[in-house]
Design a protein around this motif. Structure first.
Motif, mmCIF file in Angstrom:
data_model
loop_
_atom_site.group_PDB
_atom_site.id
_atom_site.type_symbol
_atom_site.label_atom_id
_atom_site.label_comp_id
_atom_site.label_asym_id
_atom_site.label_seq_id
_atom_site.Cartn_x
_atom_site.Cartn_y
_atom_site.Cartn_z
ATOM 1 N N GLU A 194 0.840 -1.206 0.000
ATOM 2 C CA GLU A 194 0.000 0.000 0.000
ATOM 3 C C GLU A 194 0.870 1.250 0.000
ATOM 4 O O GLU A 194 0.561 2.239 -0.668
ATOM 5 N N GLY A 195 1.981 1.211 0.756
ATOM 6 C CA GLY A 195 2.901 2.345 0.749
ATOM 7 C C GLY A 195 3.516 2.560 -0.624
ATOM 8 O O GLY A 195 3.692 3.699 -1.067
ATOM 9 N N MET A 196 3.827 1.462 -1.312
ATOM 10 C CA MET A 196 4.377 1.566 -2.655
ATOM 11 C C MET A 196 3.367 2.173 -3.618
ATOM 12 O O MET A 196 3.702 3.021 -4.445
ATOM 13 N N TYR A 197 2.096 1.755 -3.499
ATOM 14 C CA TYR A 197 1.065 2.321 -4.376
ATOM 15 C C TYR A 197 0.942 3.834 -4.170
ATOM 16 O O TYR A 197 0.826 4.601 -5.137
ATOM 17 N N ALA A 198 0.938 4.264 -2.918
ATOM 18 C CA ALA A 198 0.818 5.696 -2.622
ATOM 19 C C ALA A 198 2.019 6.451 -3.184
ATOM 20 O O ALA A 198 1.871 7.547 -3.763
ATOM 21 N N HIS A 199 3.204 5.887 -3.019
ATOM 22 C CA HIS A 199 4.426 6.517 -3.522
ATOM 23 C C HIS A 199 4.395 6.594 -5.050
ATOM 24 O O HIS A 199 4.726 7.632 -5.649
ATOM 25 N N LEU A 200 3.983 5.506 -5.687
ATOM 26 C CA LEU A 200 3.917 5.475 -7.147
ATOM 27 C C LEU A 200 2.889 6.482 -7.662
ATOM 28 O O LEU A 200 3.128 7.177 -8.660
ATOM 29 N N GLU A 201 1.758 6.572 -6.984
ATOM 30 C CA GLU A 201 0.733 7.533 -7.397
ATOM 31 C C GLU A 201 1.267 8.959 -7.321
ATOM 32 O O GLU A 201 1.056 9.766 -8.236
ATOM 33 N N ASP A 202 1.974 9.286 -6.245
ATOM 34 C CA ASP A 202 2.559 10.631 -6.124
ATOM 35 C C ASP A 202 3.542 10.900 -7.256
ATOM 36 O O ASP A 202 3.588 12.011 -7.810
ATOM 37 N N ALA A 203 4.334 9.884 -7.605
ATOM 38 C CA ALA A 203 5.319 10.052 -8.670
ATOM 39 C C ALA A 203 4.644 10.256 -10.026
ATOM 40 O O ALA A 203 5.083 11.091 -10.830
ATOM 41 N N LEU A 204 3.584 9.517 -10.274
ATOM 42 C CA LEU A 204 2.875 9.653 -11.549
ATOM 43 C C LEU A 204 2.210 11.016 -11.671
ATOM 44 O O LEU A 204 2.126 11.597 -12.762
ATOM 45 N N VAL A 205 1.743 11.550 -10.548
ATOM 46 C CA VAL A 205 1.199 12.907 -10.550
ATOM 47 C C VAL A 205 2.314 13.908 -10.819
ATOM 48 O O VAL A 205 2.162 14.857 -11.600
ATOM 49 N N ILE A 242 12.307 3.607 -7.937
ATOM 50 C CA ILE A 242 11.975 4.193 -9.238
ATOM 51 C C ILE A 242 11.073 5.418 -9.039
ATOM 52 O O ILE A 242 11.285 6.479 -9.653
ATOM 53 N N ALA A 243 10.058 5.281 -8.175
ATOM 54 C CA ALA A 243 9.150 6.398 -7.913
ATOM 55 C C ALA A 243 9.909 7.578 -7.323
ATOM 56 O O ALA A 243 9.663 8.739 -7.681
ATOM 57 N N ARG A 244 10.843 7.278 -6.415
ATOM 58 C CA ARG A 244 11.637 8.349 -5.790
ATOM 59 C C ARG A 244 12.455 9.099 -6.839
ATOM 60 O O ARG A 244 12.532 10.336 -6.830
ATOM 61 N N GLN A 245 13.050 8.353 -7.763
ATOM 62 C CA GLN A 245 13.861 8.974 -8.806
ATOM 63 C C GLN A 245 12.992 9.796 -9.757
ATOM 64 O O GLN A 245 13.407 10.874 -10.223
ATOM 65 N N ARG A 250 11.642 15.807 -11.180
ATOM 66 C CA ARG A 250 10.692 16.913 -11.364
ATOM 67 C C ARG A 250 10.972 18.066 -10.418
ATOM 68 O O ARG A 250 10.295 19.078 -10.458
ATOM 69 N N GLU A 251 11.952 17.878 -9.530
ATOM 70 C CA GLU A 251 12.250 18.941 -8.545
ATOM 71 C C GLU A 251 13.006 20.081 -9.213
ATOM 72 O O GLU A 251 13.782 19.883 -10.118
#
Length: 251
Positions: A194-205, A242-245, A250-251
């Motif tokens: 679930e934490g990975m899904y939330a992280h991935l969603e933030d990255a996709l946004v 991957i999501a973190r990168q 985008r920063e």
């Protein structure tokens, strides 16, 4: 994982989770179904009955399984019910558009009995409305019990009995040697996924691939995709990396 954990039988690893159960008698009947097959870990999520564990109907329907009934834990959320579990199986007669892979009870029982690293939960919903889509979509698999297509609805305790029976049969043969399974890493916990899904969603946004104001069905589809893979802890860590990168870019 501690080597001794590989010796823990399915009878001690499998948890039954009942979500928002309305009838106290059904909880007692599920406790009885569990005990007849050798299982005892019962968790109730926000039941709709007062003083459920001592309710006269629940006690009567539990019959000789009072220890399972009164040993049940009551929690307010599904997240708390699944703490310590790393494999969730939602049980429903109704198939969903974005459900995880659909398995039979036998497929489930053979899978969880054959992998001692799994601490599985069987999730059964309210008698009238079943399980919310969010719980089904976040589960690893959806269990559909084959039944008469003209009348496929099972009583809650009947469904629990079928599942407990299949799991007992598989557990009795769980020391069998599996061929061709190759190396398996540690299964990711549900909280990790679930934490990975939330992280991935933030990255996709962050990269503009997902519109937070109009997400449509992207995340349910991704959850269904990943549910088919039976994610391991290291794989979840890779995806979060991957999501973190992606977010750093985008920063």
């Amino acid at each position: 994982m501690n080597p001794t954990e590989t010796d823990i039988p399915l009878f001690k690893r499998l948890r039954f989770v009942l979500v928002e159960t309305s009838r106290a008698g059904n909880v007692g009947s599920v406790a009885r179904a569990m005990k007849t097959m050798g299982f005892s870990d019962l968790v109730l999520v926000a039941p709709r009955c007062d003083d459920l564990l001592h309710d006269a109907e629940a006690v009567a329907f539990a019959s000789g399984a009072i220890d399972v009934l009164q040993g049940a834990r009551i929690v307010p959320t599904i997240g708390e019910a699944l703490e310590g579990c790393n494999f969730a199986a939602a049980v429903s007669a109704r198939l969903r558009e974005f459900s995880p892979p659909v398995w039979s009870p036998r497929e489930l029982s053979n899978h969880v009995a054959g992998d001692a690293s799994l601490y599985p939960a069987l999730i059964l919903g309210n008698e009238r409305v079943g399980l919310p889509n969010a719980i089904v979509e976040s589960s690893n698999v959806l269990i559909n019990i084959p039944a008469n297509p003209d009348y496929s609805s099972l009583n809650l305790s009947q469904a629990a009995q079928v599942l407990a029976y299949e799991c007992r049969l598989a557990a009795q043969g769980e020391n069998r040697t599996q061929e061709g399974v190759g190396f398996h890493g540690e299964a990711a916990s549900l909280a990790q996924i679930e934490g990975m899904y939330a992280h991935l969603e933030d990255a996709l946004v962050a990269i503009g691939f997902l519109n937070a104001d109009n997400p449509k069905k992207l995340m349910p589809r991704l959850k269904r995709l990943f549910a088919r893979t039976q994610l391991e802890t290291e794989e979840v860590n890779i995806l979060r990396g991957i999501a973190r990168q992606m977010m750093r870019g985008r920063e």
